[in-house]
Motif scaffolding. Structure first.
Motif, PDB file in Angstrom:
ATOM      1  N   CYS A 104      84.637  47.649  35.016  1.00  0.00           N
ATOM      2  CA  CYS A 104      83.602  47.553  33.967  1.00  0.00           C
ATOM      3  C   CYS A 104      83.074  46.121  33.864  1.00  0.00           C
ATOM      4  CB  CYS A 104      84.163  47.994  32.618  1.00  0.00           C
ATOM      5  SG  CYS A 104      84.391  49.759  32.538  1.00  0.00           S
ATOM      6  N   ILE A 105      83.991  45.152  33.934  1.00  0.00           N
ATOM      7  CA  ILE A 105      83.555  43.747  33.859  1.00  0.00           C
ATOM      8  C   ILE A 105      82.663  43.417  35.063  1.00  0.00           C
ATOM      9  CG2 ILE A 105      84.332  41.337  33.880  1.00  0.00           C
ATOM     10  CD1 ILE A 105      86.866  42.313  32.379  1.00  0.00           C
ATOM     11  N   VAL A 106      83.095  43.875  36.239  1.00  0.00           N
ATOM     12  CA  VAL A 106      82.293  43.639  37.453  1.00  0.00           C
ATOM     13  C   VAL A 106      80.917  44.293  37.300  1.00  0.00           C
ATOM     14  CG1 VAL A 106      82.108  44.207  39.918  1.00  0.00           C
ATOM     15  CG2 VAL A 106      84.263  43.359  39.007  1.00  0.00           C
ATOM     16  N   ALA A 107      80.920  45.525  36.768  1.00  0.00           N
ATOM     17  CA  ALA A 107      79.659  46.262  36.594  1.00  0.00           C
ATOM     18  C   ALA A 107      78.703  45.526  35.668  1.00  0.00           C
ATOM     19  CB  ALA A 107      79.945  47.651  36.047  1.00  0.00           C
ATOM     20  N   ALA A 166      80.554  55.800  39.435  1.00  0.00           N
ATOM     21  CA  ALA A 166      81.549  56.207  38.436  1.00  0.00           C
ATOM     22  C   ALA A 166      82.379  57.366  38.986  1.00  0.00           C
ATOM     23  CB  ALA A 166      80.842  56.611  37.146  1.00  0.00           C
ATOM     24  N   VAL A 167      81.702  58.319  39.635  1.00  0.00           N
ATOM     25  CA  VAL A 167      82.401  59.468  40.220  1.00  0.00           C
ATOM     26  C   VAL A 167      83.267  58.997  41.393  1.00  0.00           C
ATOM     27  CG1 VAL A 167      82.093  61.732  41.327  1.00  0.00           C
ATOM     28  CG2 VAL A 167      80.562  61.020  39.494  1.00  0.00           C
ATOM     29  N   PHE A 168      82.715  58.021  42.135  1.00  0.00           N
ATOM     30  CA  PHE A 168      83.486  57.471  43.261  1.00  0.00           C
ATOM     31  C   PHE A 168      84.809  56.898  42.765  1.00  0.00           C
ATOM     32  CE2 PHE A 168      84.676  53.494  45.378  1.00  0.00           C
ATOM     33  CZ  PHE A 168      85.032  53.970  46.635  1.00  0.00           C
ATOM     34  N   PHE A 169      84.747  56.098  41.684  1.00  0.00           N
ATOM     35  CA  PHE A 169      85.978  55.483  41.178  1.00  0.00           C
ATOM     36  C   PHE A 169      86.924  56.519  40.585  1.00  0.00           C
ATOM     37  CE2 PHE A 169      84.028  51.273  41.584  1.00  0.00           C
ATOM     38  CZ  PHE A 169      85.114  50.585  42.094  1.00  0.00           C
ATOM     39  N   GLU A 170      86.342  57.540  39.956  1.00  0.00           N
ATOM     40  CA  GLU A 170      87.168  58.607  39.394  1.00  0.00           C
ATOM     41  C   GLU A 170      87.956  59.283  40.523  1.00  0.00           C
ATOM     42  OE1 GLU A 170      84.669  60.758  36.752  1.00  0.00           O
ATOM     43  OE2 GLU A 170      86.340  62.007  36.067  1.00  0.00           O
ATOM     44  N   LYS A 229      60.749  37.295  35.150  1.00  0.00           N
ATOM     45  CA  LYS A 229      61.676  36.636  34.219  1.00  0.00           C
ATOM     46  C   LYS A 229      63.079  37.215  34.389  1.00  0.00           C
ATOM     47  CE  LYS A 229      58.717  33.986  32.142  1.00  0.00           C
ATOM     48  NZ  LYS A 229      58.817  32.550  32.323  1.00  0.00           N
ATOM     49  N   SER A 230      64.068  36.330  34.296  1.00  0.00           N
ATOM     50  CA  SER A 230      65.454  36.754  34.485  1.00  0.00           C
ATOM     51  C   SER A 230      65.879  37.792  33.450  1.00  0.00           C
ATOM     52  CB  SER A 230      66.379  35.542  34.401  1.00  0.00           C
ATOM     53  OG  SER A 230      66.043  34.626  35.395  1.00  0.00           O
ATOM     54  N   VAL A 231      65.447  37.601  32.211  1.00  0.00           N
ATOM     55  CA  VAL A 231      65.852  38.524  31.139  1.00  0.00           C
ATOM     56  C   VAL A 231      65.339  39.931  31.457  1.00  0.00           C
ATOM     57  CG1 VAL A 231      65.683  39.000  28.665  1.00  0.00           C
ATOM     58  CG2 VAL A 231      65.830  36.641  29.459  1.00  0.00           C
ATOM     59  N   ALA A 232      64.101  40.011  31.884  1.00  0.00           N
ATOM     60  CA  ALA A 232      63.516  41.311  32.232  1.00  0.00           C
ATOM     61  C   ALA A 232      64.273  41.941  33.403  1.00  0.00           C
ATOM     62  CB  ALA A 232      62.044  41.139  32.589  1.00  0.00           C
ATOM     63  N   ALA A 233      64.686  41.095  34.362  1.00  0.00           N
ATOM     64  CA  ALA A 233      65.411  41.598  35.531  1.00  0.00           C
ATOM     65  C   ALA A 233      66.774  42.168  35.129  1.00  0.00           C
ATOM     66  CB  ALA A 233      65.581  40.471  36.543  1.00  0.00           C
ATOM     67  N   VAL A 234      67.459  41.473  34.212  1.00  0.00           N
ATOM     68  CA  VAL A 234      68.768  41.964  33.746  1.00  0.00           C
ATOM     69  C   VAL A 234      68.589  43.315  33.045  1.00  0.00           C
ATOM     70  CG1 VAL A 234      70.690  41.504  32.177  1.00  0.00           C
ATOM     71  CG2 VAL A 234      69.785  39.658  33.581  1.00  0.00           C
ATOM     72  N   LEU A 235      67.564  43.392  32.204  1.00  0.00           N
ATOM     73  CA  LEU A 235      67.303  44.648  31.481  1.00  0.00           C
ATOM     74  C   LEU A 235      66.998  45.785  32.466  1.00  0.00           C
ATOM     75  CD1 LEU A 235      65.197  43.447  28.423  1.00  0.00           C
ATOM     76  CD2 LEU A 235      67.499  44.391  28.390  1.00  0.00           C
ATOM     77  N   LEU A 236      66.178  45.490  33.460  1.00  0.00           N
ATOM     78  CA  LEU A 236      65.834  46.515  34.454  1.00  0.00           C
ATOM     79  C   LEU A 236      67.080  46.972  35.221  1.00  0.00           C
ATOM     80  CD1 LEU A 236      63.690  48.199  35.958  1.00  0.00           C
ATOM     81  CD2 LEU A 236      63.325  46.273  37.480  1.00  0.00           C
ATOM     82  N   SER A 237      67.987  46.025  35.498  1.00  0.00           N
ATOM     83  CA  SER A 237      69.237  46.385  36.194  1.00  0.00           C
ATOM     84  C   SER A 237      70.016  47.423  35.396  1.00  0.00           C
ATOM     85  CB  SER A 237      70.140  45.162  36.362  1.00  0.00           C
ATOM     86  OG  SER A 237      69.484  44.171  37.024  1.00  0.00           O
ATOM     87  N   PHE A 238      70.095  47.182  34.082  1.00  0.00           N
ATOM     88  CA  PHE A 238      70.885  48.115  33.271  1.00  0.00           C
ATOM     89  C   PHE A 238      70.165  49.457  33.094  1.00  0.00           C
ATOM     90  CE2 PHE A 238      73.041  44.090  32.199  1.00  0.00           C
ATOM     91  CZ  PHE A 238      74.298  44.450  32.676  1.00  0.00           C
ATOM     92  N   VAL A 239      68.847  49.422  33.139  1.00  0.00           N
ATOM     93  CA  VAL A 239      68.096  50.694  33.108  1.00  0.00           C
ATOM     94  C   VAL A 239      68.416  51.486  34.391  1.00  0.00           C
ATOM     95  CG1 VAL A 239      65.776  51.703  33.236  1.00  0.00           C
ATOM     96  CG2 VAL A 239      66.242  49.876  31.603  1.00  0.00           C
ATOM     97  N   LEU A 240      68.454  50.777  35.515  1.00  0.00           N
ATOM     98  CA  LEU A 240      68.787  51.435  36.793  1.00  0.00           C
ATOM     99  C   LEU A 240      70.221  51.963  36.765  1.00  0.00           C
ATOM    100  CD1 LEU A 240      67.074  48.992  39.300  1.00  0.00           C
ATOM    101  CD2 LEU A 240      66.512  51.384  38.983  1.00  0.00           C
ATOM    102  N   TYR A 241      71.111  51.199  36.167  1.00  0.00           N
ATOM    103  CA  TYR A 241      72.504  51.660  35.979  1.00  0.00           C
ATOM    104  C   TYR A 241      72.514  52.993  35.245  1.00  0.00           C
ATOM    105  CZ  TYR A 241      75.779  47.941  37.287  1.00  0.00           C
ATOM    106  OH  TYR A 241      76.587  47.082  37.969  1.00  0.00           O
ATOM    107  N   PHE A 242      71.756  53.010  34.152  1.00  0.00           N
ATOM    108  CA  PHE A 242      71.720  54.217  33.315  1.00  0.00           C
ATOM    109  C   PHE A 242      71.229  55.415  34.135  1.00  0.00           C
ATOM    110  CE2 PHE A 242      69.212  57.032  30.539  1.00  0.00           C
ATOM    111  CZ  PHE A 242      70.242  57.525  29.762  1.00  0.00           C
ATOM    112  N   VAL A 243      70.200  55.156  34.940  1.00  0.00           N
ATOM    113  CA  VAL A 243      69.635  56.241  35.760  1.00  0.00           C
ATOM    114  C   VAL A 243      70.677  56.724  36.776  1.00  0.00           C
ATOM    115  CG1 VAL A 243      67.873  56.775  37.508  1.00  0.00           C
ATOM    116  CG2 VAL A 243      67.248  55.480  35.470  1.00  0.00           C
ATOM    117  N   ILE A 244      71.321  55.776  37.444  1.00  0.00           N
ATOM    118  CA  ILE A 244      72.259  56.159  38.516  1.00  0.00           C
ATOM    119  C   ILE A 244      73.559  56.737  37.942  1.00  0.00           C
ATOM    120  CG2 ILE A 244      73.676  55.249  40.412  1.00  0.00           C
ATOM    121  CD1 ILE A 244      71.305  53.220  40.845  1.00  0.00           C
ATOM    122  N   PHE A 245      74.078  56.094  36.912  1.00  0.00           N
ATOM    123  CA  PHE A 245      75.365  56.527  36.363  1.00  0.00           C
ATOM    124  C   PHE A 245      75.214  57.750  35.451  1.00  0.00           C
ATOM    125  CE2 PHE A 245      76.510  52.526  37.954  1.00  0.00           C
ATOM    126  CZ  PHE A 245      77.882  52.398  37.998  1.00  0.00           C
ATOM    127  N   GLY A 246      74.169  57.743  34.650  1.00  0.00           N
ATOM    128  CA  GLY A 246      74.030  58.792  33.634  1.00  0.00           C
ATOM    129  C   GLY A 246      73.176  59.964  34.075  1.00  0.00           C
TER     130      GLY A 246
END
Lengths: 300, 307
Positions: free
Chosen positions: A73-76, A219-223, A173-190
């Motif tokens: 989770c920390i790495v993620a 997430a499924v891979f780690f499970e 902008k870096s802030v926008a990039a971080v936000l987009l990363s987590f949006v992509l996380y949500f799409v892939i993970f959720g």
């Protein structure tokens, strides 16, 4: 023979290891893992005495997945933050243009950025080895599992890094990039679970071929990974013990046997990471894209 | 060295560079001037392979810049207008990093770093962190970095912006040194007086068009319709004016007491002959000189006072 490091990796390592931020990050990381370890130990102890079981050692095996999940989770969370600000950070610092005028290809730049993020994560993983090893000592798992776990973390950090770099290439902008990363996380993970749920709700009562989309879900891979390490069985093999090739489709049926799902999933995750990096390289290449934007305003 | 042919760059409906044609010969120190938004930076970025052109071709030393190939990148050294720094990186490491990016060996990088730091007068700063250098030092370091792979064409985008007068002088001397080493240099700047001192040719851009290019004196002469000459006579002013008006290629611009300003559209030899005829007609000359071209006035004239 001298090994030629990617210049970006070398520069990033120089810059990173000299900053106090790395030391403080390592301290915070170790502290978080230690707290997780101690809390897990306390919970196992409490649960053991509540259940009235005499042998606590049988339960201590759960220390490993608890600490490992905390680490993943920390790495993620950490890797996309590093990589998402890497290219956009270079753009903000106005060093990116100079980089692009050199002989380095856009893919080498992107790959170098992901590599330096993975190497940085390896500092953390290496620093956490004593804590992880402690859970192995009391957890009754073999050392080879620790090695496999390290490989899985590296795989995941490459994937998380590629998502970050992809977002970084598309945002100024870096802030926008971080936000987009987590949006992509949500799409892939959720959202990758959505087809499975829809099929379970409106279909034949099992995931079927729609489960294949979960191959790209880390997430499924780690499970599956933890399931294999802890029990030696596949998550799908157990939950779908009554699977039939006609019910779930032949591919899902074959992948749900043995360790196949884990390896296929690892390959899918690597492929996705490569795709994200290739897209990022395409985006930052001025000869392929970016032709529609006017140069940034001059700084005073 | 640099051939730009019909270069066009559109941003949607806005045309930043419109059919630009330019040729810069090898060894030139070329000044690129123009008001803000004229298209200088866009042109520079296209030449450096940082922007895709909408049309036209750019050839650097015979290589097509539109491809963005390694061969083309090796020919160009680029110094942007702003020096971004990395914290915790030493000058030597900074040079090493960019040398590696050009695929140079560490031995070559080390040797050239020493030479170039000496050239830019930063030898004693080799083990100093880049972010602790002054702005002028950073800019000189940036020039050294751009020279590391020994490019034939050096492009500097407003290198003097934000520099103090001393740093500007140092930068000017550095560029003159580089030119004497045979490098072709393209420099964009707003400080016109410095460009006039340094450059042997200029290009003036306005609203995406190249309105003038060539040697400063030639452009001045073309615009003025000839050389402006200041004459001071001791006496016989009327005779001098009469004689000058008789000359076919001379136009008397102004007469103020013993000071005359004329425009001569003839050759150097014809100007010499004019001096001779004035002396023969008993006009005593105490001064006869050609007006120096002012880049500011030229710039204002060509850009319609845009800046």
């Amino acid at each position: 023979m001298k090994i030629r490091l990617n210049p970006i990796v070398k520069k990033d390592l120089h810059v990173t290891v000299r900053s106090m931020r790395l030391s403080w990050s390592l301290f915070a990381y170790e502290a978080a893992l230690t707290v997780t370890f101690l809390l897990a130990l306390l919970v196992i102890q409490q649960a053991n005495s509540y259940m009235g079981q005499g042998n606590i050692y049988a339960s201590l095996i759960y220390l490993f997945p608890t600490v490992a999940v905390a680490q993943v989770c920390i790495v993620a969370l950490y890797v996309p933050i590093i990589t998402a600000s890497s290219i956009s950070g270079e753009k903000e610092r106005q060093t990116f243009d100079i980089m692009m005028t050199t002989c380095m290809s856009p893919f080498s730049i992107v790959f170098g950025k992901v590599c330096s993020a993975v190497l940085r994560i390896l500092f953390f993983v290496a620093a956490s080895t004593p804590i992880m090893a402690l859970s192995f000592v009391v957890g009754g798992l073999s050392w080879i599992n620790l090695f496999y776990y390290l490989l899985a973390v590296i795989l995941f950090s490459v994937f998380a890094g590629s998502i970050g770099i992809f977002a970084s290439a598309f945002c100024r902008k870096s802030v926008a990039a971080v936000l987009l990363s987590f949006v992509l996380y949500f799409v892939i993970f959720g959202l990758s679970f959505v087809p499975v749920f829809l099929r379970l709700l409106f279909g034949s009562g099992n995931g079927g071929e729609s489960m294949l989309i979960l191959l790209g879900n880390p997430a499924v891979f780690f499970e599956e990974f933890f399931m294999q390490i802890m029990t030696g069985e596949s998550l799908f093999g157990r939950s779908g013990g009554s699977f039939d090739a006609d019910d779930v489709g032949l591919i899902t049926y074959i992948l749900a046997r043995g360790k196949l799902w884990m390896f296929a999933s690892a390959a899918c995750i690597l492929l996705m990471a490569f795709l994200f990096m290739a897209l990022a390289a395409w985006k930052v290449n001025p000869m392929h894209s970016g032709g529609g934007r006017r140069p940034a305003k001059k700084q005073a | 060295m640099l051939y730009i042919n019909n270069l066009t760059k559109n941003y949607g409906s806005f045309t930043a560079v419109d059919r630009l044609n330019l040729h810069i010969p090898e060894g030139d120190l070329f000044g690129f001037v123009g008001p803000n938004g004229a298209g200088k930076t866009t042109t520079i970025r296209i030449v450096c392979g940082l922007l895709k052109a909408s049309g036209g071709t750019v050839r650097v030393g015979g290589t097509n810049a539109a491809v963005g190939s390694k061969a083309m990148k090796r020919l160009i050294g680029y110094v942007p207008d702003f020096f971004g720094v990395y914290d915790n990186l030493k000058v030597r490491e900074y040079m090493e990093m960019y040398g590696s990016m050009y695929g140079m060996t560490y031995r070559d990088i080390a040797r050239l770093t020493d030479d170039l730091l000496e050239l830019v007068n930063l030898s004693d700063k080799k083990e100093v962190y880049v972010d602790t250098l002054s702005r002028g030092m950073k800019q000189r370091l940036c020039v050294a970095r751009a020279m590391l792979h020994n490019p034939r064409l050096l492009i500097l985008d407003e290198p003097n912006s934000g520099l103090d007068p001393r740093a500007r002088v140092e930068m000017k001397e550095l560029l003159k040194n580089l030119r004497s080493m045979g490098k072709t240099i393209v420099i964009s700047s707003h400080i016109l007086s410095e460009l006039a001192e340094m450059c042997n040719s200029i290009g003036i851009m306005n609203r995406g068009h190249l309105v003038a290019a060539g040697q400063i004196d030639d452009i001045m002469q073309q615009l003025a319709g000839g050389s402006r000459i200041h004459i001071h006579v001791l006496s016989e002013t009327e005779a001098a004016v009469r004689l000058l008006k008789e000359q076919a290629k001379v136009r008397v611009e102004s007469v103020r007491e013993n000071d005359l300003i004329i425009t001569h559209s003839g050759t150097e030899e014809e100007i010499c002959a004019l001096i001779g005829s004035l002396i023969q007609n008993q006009v005593i000359l105490t001064d006869f000189h050609r007006e120096e071209g002012s880049l500011e006035s030229l710039f204002m004239q060509l850009t319609g006072g845009a800046q």
